[in-house]
Design a protein around this motif. Sequence first.
Motif, PDB file in Angstrom:
ATOM      1  N   GLU A  35      12.661   4.048  -9.666  1.00 45.57           N
ATOM      2  CA  GLU A  35      12.029   3.392  -8.589  1.00 45.57           C
ATOM      3  C   GLU A  35      12.832   3.201  -7.400  1.00 45.57           C
ATOM      4  OE1 GLU A  35      10.931  -1.432  -8.040  1.00 45.57           O
ATOM      5  OE2 GLU A  35      10.762  -0.621 -10.030  1.00 45.57           O
ATOM      6  N   TYR A  36      14.221   3.056  -7.516  1.00 44.91           N
ATOM      7  CA  TYR A  36      15.043   3.138  -6.433  1.00 44.91           C
ATOM      8  C   TYR A  36      15.031   4.551  -5.654  1.00 44.91           C
ATOM      9  CZ  TYR A  36      19.464   2.962  -3.724  1.00 44.91           C
ATOM     10  OH  TYR A  36      20.313   3.019  -2.618  1.00 44.91           O
ATOM     11  N   TYR A  37      14.993   5.755  -6.212  1.00 42.41           N
ATOM     12  CA  TYR A  37      14.684   7.124  -5.868  1.00 42.41           C
ATOM     13  C   TYR A  37      13.438   6.996  -5.224  1.00 42.41           C
ATOM     14  CZ  TYR A  37      13.353  12.001  -5.837  1.00 42.41           C
ATOM     15  OH  TYR A  37      12.876  13.275  -5.644  1.00 42.41           O
ATOM     16  N   LEU A  38      12.163   6.398  -5.661  1.00 39.55           N
ATOM     17  CA  LEU A  38      10.846   6.907  -5.058  1.00 39.55           C
ATOM     18  C   LEU A  38      10.781   5.733  -3.740  1.00 39.55           C
ATOM     19  CD1 LEU A  38       8.465   6.685  -8.227  1.00 39.55           C
ATOM     20  CD2 LEU A  38       9.115   8.522  -6.549  1.00 39.55           C
ATOM     21  N   ARG A  39      11.516   4.793  -3.757  1.00 39.16           N
ATOM     22  CA  ARG A  39      11.405   3.903  -2.462  1.00 39.16           C
ATOM     23  C   ARG A  39      12.218   4.651  -1.428  1.00 39.16           C
ATOM     24  NH1 ARG A  39      10.553  -1.859  -3.097  1.00 39.16           N
ATOM     25  NH2 ARG A  39       9.998  -2.397  -5.288  1.00 39.16           N
ATOM     26  N   LYS A  40      13.462   4.895  -1.904  1.00 37.73           N
ATOM     27  CA  LYS A  40      14.482   6.047  -1.242  1.00 37.73           C
ATOM     28  C   LYS A  40      13.381   7.222  -0.582  1.00 37.73           C
ATOM     29  CE  LYS A  40      16.464   9.301  -2.112  1.00 37.73           C
ATOM     30  NZ  LYS A  40      15.871  10.834  -2.024  1.00 37.73           N
ATOM     31  N   ASN A  41      12.656   7.595  -1.134  1.00 36.38           N
ATOM     32  CA  ASN A  41      11.779   8.742  -0.575  1.00 36.38           C
ATOM     33  C   ASN A  41      10.730   8.244   0.300  1.00 36.38           C
ATOM     34  OD1 ASN A  41      13.027  10.783  -2.272  1.00 36.38           O
ATOM     35  ND2 ASN A  41      11.375  11.241  -3.571  1.00 36.38           N
ATOM     36  N   PHE A  42      10.178   6.959  -0.044  1.00 36.92           N
ATOM     37  CA  PHE A  42       9.017   6.658   0.823  1.00 36.92           C
ATOM     38  C   PHE A  42       9.940   6.287   2.454  1.00 36.92           C
ATOM     39  CE2 PHE A  42       7.590   2.983   3.287  1.00 36.92           C
ATOM     40  CZ  PHE A  42       6.241   3.159   3.384  1.00 36.92           C
ATOM     41  N   TYR A  43      10.973   5.501   2.342  1.00 36.94           N
ATOM     42  CA  TYR A  43      11.726   5.599   3.453  1.00 36.94           C
ATOM     43  C   TYR A  43      12.229   6.847   4.418  1.00 36.94           C
ATOM     44  CZ  TYR A  43      12.241   0.359   2.703  1.00 36.94           C
ATOM     45  OH  TYR A  43      12.307  -0.916   2.530  1.00 36.94           O
ATOM     46  N   LYS A  44      12.537   7.765   3.495  1.00 37.83           N
ATOM     47  CA  LYS A  44      13.353   9.069   4.381  1.00 37.83           C
ATOM     48  C   LYS A  44      11.873   9.707   4.783  1.00 37.83           C
ATOM     49  CE  LYS A  44      16.212  11.839   3.085  1.00 37.83           C
ATOM     50  NZ  LYS A  44      16.669  12.740   2.163  1.00 37.83           N
ATOM     51  N   THR A  45      10.687  10.032   4.079  1.00 39.79           N
ATOM     52  CA  THR A  45       9.863  10.961   4.237  1.00 39.79           C
ATOM     53  C   THR A  45       8.424  10.260   4.387  1.00 39.79           C
ATOM     54  OG1 THR A  45      10.949  12.614   3.093  1.00 39.79           O
ATOM     55  CG2 THR A  45       8.871  13.122   3.496  1.00 39.79           C
ATOM     56  N   ALA A  46       7.919   9.617   3.398  1.00 34.80           N
ATOM     57  CA  ALA A  46       6.508   9.170   3.384  1.00 34.80           C
ATOM     58  C   ALA A  46       6.273   8.293   4.554  1.00 34.80           C
ATOM     59  CB  ALA A  46       6.264   8.585   1.797  1.00 34.80           C
ATOM     60  N   SER A  47       7.017   7.290   4.890  1.00 38.35           N
ATOM     61  CA  SER A  47       6.818   6.245   5.715  1.00 38.35           C
ATOM     62  C   SER A  47       6.261   7.050   7.096  1.00 38.35           C
ATOM     63  CB  SER A  47       8.132   5.334   6.180  1.00 38.35           C
ATOM     64  OG  SER A  47       7.698   4.499   7.081  1.00 38.35           O
TER      65      SER A  47
ATOM     66  N   LEU B 213     -11.311   3.945   7.175  1.00 39.63           N
ATOM     67  CA  LEU B 213     -10.619   5.010   7.592  1.00 39.63           C
ATOM     68  C   LEU B 213      -9.273   4.915   7.749  1.00 39.63           C
ATOM     69  CD1 LEU B 213     -13.269   6.924   9.727  1.00 39.63           C
ATOM     70  CD2 LEU B 213     -12.403   7.546   7.396  1.00 39.63           C
ATOM     71  N   ILE B 214      -8.883   3.996   8.325  1.00 36.21           N
ATOM     72  CA  ILE B 214      -7.428   3.414   8.682  1.00 36.21           C
ATOM     73  C   ILE B 214      -6.737   3.334   7.273  1.00 36.21           C
ATOM     74  CG2 ILE B 214      -5.860   1.819   9.669  1.00 36.21           C
ATOM     75  CD1 ILE B 214      -7.895   0.956  11.735  1.00 36.21           C
ATOM     76  N   GLU B 215      -7.044   2.673   6.485  1.00 35.70           N
ATOM     77  CA  GLU B 215      -6.503   2.704   5.064  1.00 35.70           C
ATOM     78  C   GLU B 215      -6.515   3.911   4.623  1.00 35.70           C
ATOM     79  OE1 GLU B 215      -7.020   0.782   0.745  1.00 35.70           O
ATOM     80  OE2 GLU B 215      -8.035  -0.254   2.478  1.00 35.70           O
ATOM     81  N   ALA B 216      -7.487   4.666   4.654  1.00 35.35           N
ATOM     82  CA  ALA B 216      -7.540   6.065   3.776  1.00 35.35           C
ATOM     83  C   ALA B 216      -6.388   7.004   4.595  1.00 35.35           C
ATOM     84  CB  ALA B 216      -8.862   6.707   4.045  1.00 35.35           C
ATOM     85  N   THR B 217      -6.366   7.067   5.652  1.00 34.56           N
ATOM     86  CA  THR B 217      -5.403   7.813   6.328  1.00 34.56           C
ATOM     87  C   THR B 217      -3.827   7.327   6.128  1.00 34.56           C
ATOM     88  OG1 THR B 217      -5.587   6.616   8.593  1.00 34.56           O
ATOM     89  CG2 THR B 217      -6.893   8.699   8.250  1.00 34.56           C
ATOM     90  N   TYR B 218      -3.722   6.182   6.062  1.00 34.37           N
ATOM     91  CA  TYR B 218      -2.431   5.606   5.749  1.00 34.37           C
ATOM     92  C   TYR B 218      -2.157   6.319   4.238  1.00 34.37           C
ATOM     93  CZ  TYR B 218       1.364   2.824   3.948  1.00 34.37           C
ATOM     94  OH  TYR B 218       2.445   2.425   3.311  1.00 34.37           O
ATOM     95  N   LEU B 219      -2.921   6.045   3.239  1.00 40.77           N
ATOM     96  CA  LEU B 219      -2.789   6.730   1.845  1.00 40.77           C
ATOM     97  C   LEU B 219      -2.656   8.024   1.878  1.00 40.77           C
ATOM     98  CD1 LEU B 219      -5.191   4.096  -0.172  1.00 40.77           C
ATOM     99  CD2 LEU B 219      -2.615   4.131   0.091  1.00 40.77           C
ATOM    100  N   TYR B 220      -3.269   8.763   2.620  1.00 39.84           N
ATOM    101  CA  TYR B 220      -3.181  10.144   2.742  1.00 39.84           C
ATOM    102  C   TYR B 220      -1.718  10.593   3.024  1.00 39.84           C
ATOM    103  CZ  TYR B 220      -3.228  14.548   5.039  1.00 39.84           C
ATOM    104  OH  TYR B 220      -2.985  15.801   5.623  1.00 39.84           O
ATOM    105  N   GLY B 221      -1.281  10.037   4.153  1.00 40.27           N
ATOM    106  CA  GLY B 221       0.216  10.313   4.346  1.00 40.27           C
ATOM    107  C   GLY B 221       1.152   9.958   3.585  1.00 40.27           C
ATOM    108  N   LYS B 222       1.095   8.578   2.869  1.00 38.98           N
ATOM    109  CA  LYS B 222       1.908   8.148   1.956  1.00 38.98           C
ATOM    110  C   LYS B 222       1.964   8.831   0.861  1.00 38.98           C
ATOM    111  CE  LYS B 222       2.735   3.998  -0.974  1.00 38.98           C
ATOM    112  NZ  LYS B 222       2.182   2.619  -1.394  1.00 38.98           N
ATOM    113  N   HIS B 223       0.924   9.399   0.148  1.00 35.71           N
ATOM    114  CA  HIS B 223       0.831  10.209  -0.904  1.00 35.71           C
ATOM    115  C   HIS B 223       1.448  11.506  -0.976  1.00 35.71           C
ATOM    116  CE1 HIS B 223      -2.322   7.195  -3.204  1.00 35.71           C
ATOM    117  NE2 HIS B 223      -1.203   6.703  -2.663  1.00 35.71           N
ATOM    118  N   LEU B 224       1.123  12.191   0.238  1.00 33.17           N
ATOM    119  CA  LEU B 224       1.414  13.524   0.504  1.00 33.17           C
ATOM    120  C   LEU B 224       2.933  13.568   0.745  1.00 33.17           C
ATOM    121  CD1 LEU B 224       1.081  16.596   1.036  1.00 33.17           C
ATOM    122  CD2 LEU B 224       0.166  15.974   3.362  1.00 33.17           C
TER     123      LEU B 224
END
Length: 351
Positions: free
Chosen positions: A280-292, A311-322
């Motif tokens: 969980e810590y690792y994935l949080r770090k990844n969000f901050y470093k890259t996915a955000s 569409l605003i939500e869909a584009t956010y989730l697209y960037g977050k997951h990718l």
Amino acid sequence: MIRSIRSLKGAKSAMFETIVNAAIKNEDVSRHKVWSNEQSHNSHKSHKRHSNDIHNHIDNDTNIATNIDSVNTGIISTSYSFGGSSDPLNSWSLHSPPSPHNLSPYTSTPPPKTCPFKLTQTEVTTMSSEMIQLLTSSHAGLSKCAGYFFENGGGKFIRPTMVVLCSKAVNGGESPLLPTQRRLAEITEMIHTASLFHDDVLDSSPTRRSLPSVNSLHGNKLAILAGDFLLAKASVSLSRLRNLSVVELMSTVIEHLVQGEVMQLNNDVYVNKCVDEVMEYYLRKNFYKTASLMANSCMSSSILSGSEPELIEATYLYGKHLGTAFQLIDDVLDYEGEEEKMGKPRYADNI
């Protein structure tokens, strides 16, 4: 973890191409908590009408901005959900497989296989020269240092490509990019490049993108100052978009980049921790470093177009997951990739 996702090695291009075809077509998304229909429609349609004059338009949408901080805090919370439809990534899926999103294509046949880089080639190829022009300074050495990568190819430009793809999708296929969306793509790459300057100093990395790193050529002090200069120029360009919600979203990204680097430096947290806590810590770090950065820049592109909340939500989730998948693969390659192909030393980001 490395063994379980080893099969992903070298799969960045395929993954990117697959998500491009699927993520924007997610019809199973609900309305974002922060935006109401009337506020989103009126404020953002107004910005779209005046976007050709990005220096003179004054955006009056303050409702979104007052809630942005809570949104960016909530998106990594294990209990946060968009308007009732939970994002499987928020629960980290550590104990059970995530519930699959219902990605319903618009047609019964699979979408054609396309290359995202070819789709955006016209818009992206000229961005390096435009960013160099943005980096003018009375100190020639600082400008040259800050524009080092842009003068030498500029890298893969994955983040600007994502912004352009999202912009084209929400604008309506063949509709041209708005000037604000194009500038947003450039700002996104400038922020990313600044983070690379600082990363290479922290990691004492001698190379980046198959070139000598800025710190190895000019020293740590100038490399840090050049990164700061890039962030400052990006902030000035960001303010000229005249959209307060986008300014706050992208400013929060810079905060997240710093938090992610601090989390990566803090290896003590892994001592005496169970696997779930470490992951969980690792994935949080990844969000901050890259996915955000990917998530918020893609979402900003749809805000600038005056898109509906779905569409605003869909584009956010697209960037977050990718972005999350991208960093996972990047970490695998840090262990098993070839330095010649990666253009940087192995184990530089070893957590």
